[in-house]
Design a protein around this motif. Structure first.
Motif, PDB file in Angstrom:
ATOM      1  N   GLU A   1       0.832  -1.198   0.000  1.00 43.38           N
ATOM      2  CA  GLU A   1       0.000   0.000   0.000  1.00 43.38           C
ATOM      3  C   GLU A   1       0.875   1.259   0.000  1.00 43.38           C
ATOM      4  OE1 GLU A   1      -3.185   0.215  -0.309  1.00 43.38           O
ATOM      5  OE2 GLU A   1      -3.566  -1.952  -0.279  1.00 43.38           O
ATOM      6  N   THR A   2       0.429   2.273  -0.715  1.00 43.75           N
ATOM      7  CA  THR A   2       1.218   3.505  -0.865  1.00 43.75           C
ATOM      8  C   THR A   2       1.553   4.144   0.482  1.00 43.75           C
ATOM      9  OG1 THR A   2       0.135   3.923  -2.983  1.00 43.75           O
ATOM     10  CG2 THR A   2       1.263   5.772  -1.949  1.00 43.75           C
ATOM     11  N   ASP A   3       0.607   4.127   1.429  1.00 40.76           N
ATOM     12  CA  ASP A   3       0.823   4.831   2.689  1.00 40.76           C
ATOM     13  C   ASP A   3       1.826   4.141   3.609  1.00 40.76           C
ATOM     14  OD1 ASP A   3      -0.830   2.686   3.146  1.00 40.76           O
ATOM     15  OD2 ASP A   3      -2.225   3.751   4.462  1.00 40.76           O
ATOM     16  N   VAL A   4       2.197   2.910   3.300  1.00 41.62           N
ATOM     17  CA  VAL A   4       3.193   2.221   4.131  1.00 41.62           C
ATOM     18  C   VAL A   4       4.497   1.967   3.367  1.00 41.62           C
ATOM     19  CG1 VAL A   4       1.485   1.128   5.611  1.00 41.62           C
ATOM     20  CG2 VAL A   4       2.237  -0.058   3.550  1.00 41.62           C
TER      21      VAL A   4
ATOM     22  N   THR B   1       9.476   6.048   1.498  1.00 42.33           N
ATOM     23  CA  THR B   1       9.590   7.229   0.647  1.00 42.33           C
ATOM     24  C   THR B   1      11.047   7.675   0.612  1.00 42.33           C
ATOM     25  OG1 THR B   1       7.364   7.969   1.240  1.00 42.33           O
ATOM     26  CG2 THR B   1       8.851   9.606   0.296  1.00 42.33           C
TER      27      THR B   1
END
Length: 258
Positions: free
Chosen positions: A131-134, A137
């Motif tokens: 998932e993008t939020d985990v 970055t």
């Protein structure tokens, strides 16, 4: 390029069924496999082509929960598995290798048989994604900031096109071929060998660390800047199939130069 076949099956195998009868045409065959299915294959005694269930078995497919496994039962033949979406990506299934994971969603398996090579196209389910939020970055690199609207990027796509459309063995276009391929774009209406070479030099010297990367390959030698650029761009997914839409329609382009 091949498109994904819609199906409820976990894995789809397709291949051409050839015949030696004069004037006969080949037909496409297909087998659907689900989780826990196992399929052994061999070569047809009539045509020497891929044939499911043929004896003796030279290899097998097995579908697990999250992977497609491939085995090579031969003593001396290496099978090549190409990524149909990755340009030059491939893995080798060496002789006697068992339960190798096929890492590609869409792949072409090349099976040498006598004087010919059988091709099997394999479609598997899309990979699972974090998932993008985990996801971690990190700061963008220069490579991820290539301007897809720029002239240099169009040159890069034209260089990569044959290996994206065809196979990892496709020849890299010459500078003159790039000139002709891009003539259908307004920005390149007056393009010539010198202007295309300028963009190739700019990509190699300013935008991409191609020379540094080449140190890890073939003792640092680059066969040509064009070859090095294509290998680098495809290896790091800088040019993908979706970018081919930036080029003029290939059928129209061929018609104009025929």
């Amino acid at each position: 390029m091949h498109s994904k076949i819609e199906s409820e099956a976990a894995v789809i195998l397709t291949w051409r069924n050839k015949t030696r009868r004069p004037g006969a045409t080949s037909t496409e065959e297909r087998i659907d496999l689900n989780v826990d299915d196992r399929l052994k294959f061999g070569l047809s005694s009539c045509t020497g082509e891929f044939q499911p269930g043929a004896s003796p078995s030279i290899g097998a497919f097995e579908v697990s929960d999250h992977h497609l496994l491939f085995s090579n039962f031969t003593t001396s033949t290496t099978f090549v598995i190409e990524n149909l979406e990755g340009g030059t990506e491939l893995v080798k299934a060496r002789p006697r290798l068992l339960d190798m994971v096929i890492p590609f969603e869409m792949s072409r398996i090349l099976i040498p048989s006598g004087a010919s090579i059988s091709e099997v196209i394999v479609f598997t389910p899309p990979p699972r994604l974090l998932e993008t939020d985990v996801a971690a970055t990190v700061s963008e690199s220069v490579m991820t900031k290539l301007d897809t609207a720029s002239k240099y990027f169009a040159v890069l796509v034209a260089l990569c096109e044959p290996r994206l459309r065809d196979s990892s063995m496709a020849a890299v276009p010459s500078v003159q071929e790039v000139v002709e391929r891009l003539k259908g774009i307004n920005q390149f209406r007056d393009a010539n060998r010198s202007s295309i070479n300028y963009h190739i030099d700019y990509l190699t010297d300013q935008k991409l660390p191609v020379s540094q990367w080449a140190k890890y390959l073939d003792e640092g030698r680059m066969h040509s800047k064009r070859e090095a650029l294509v290998a680098f761009a495809l290896r790091f997914d800088l040019v993908r199939e979706e970018h081919l839409g930036l080029l003029p329609d290939i059928k129209r382009s061929r018609a104009l130069h025929s």
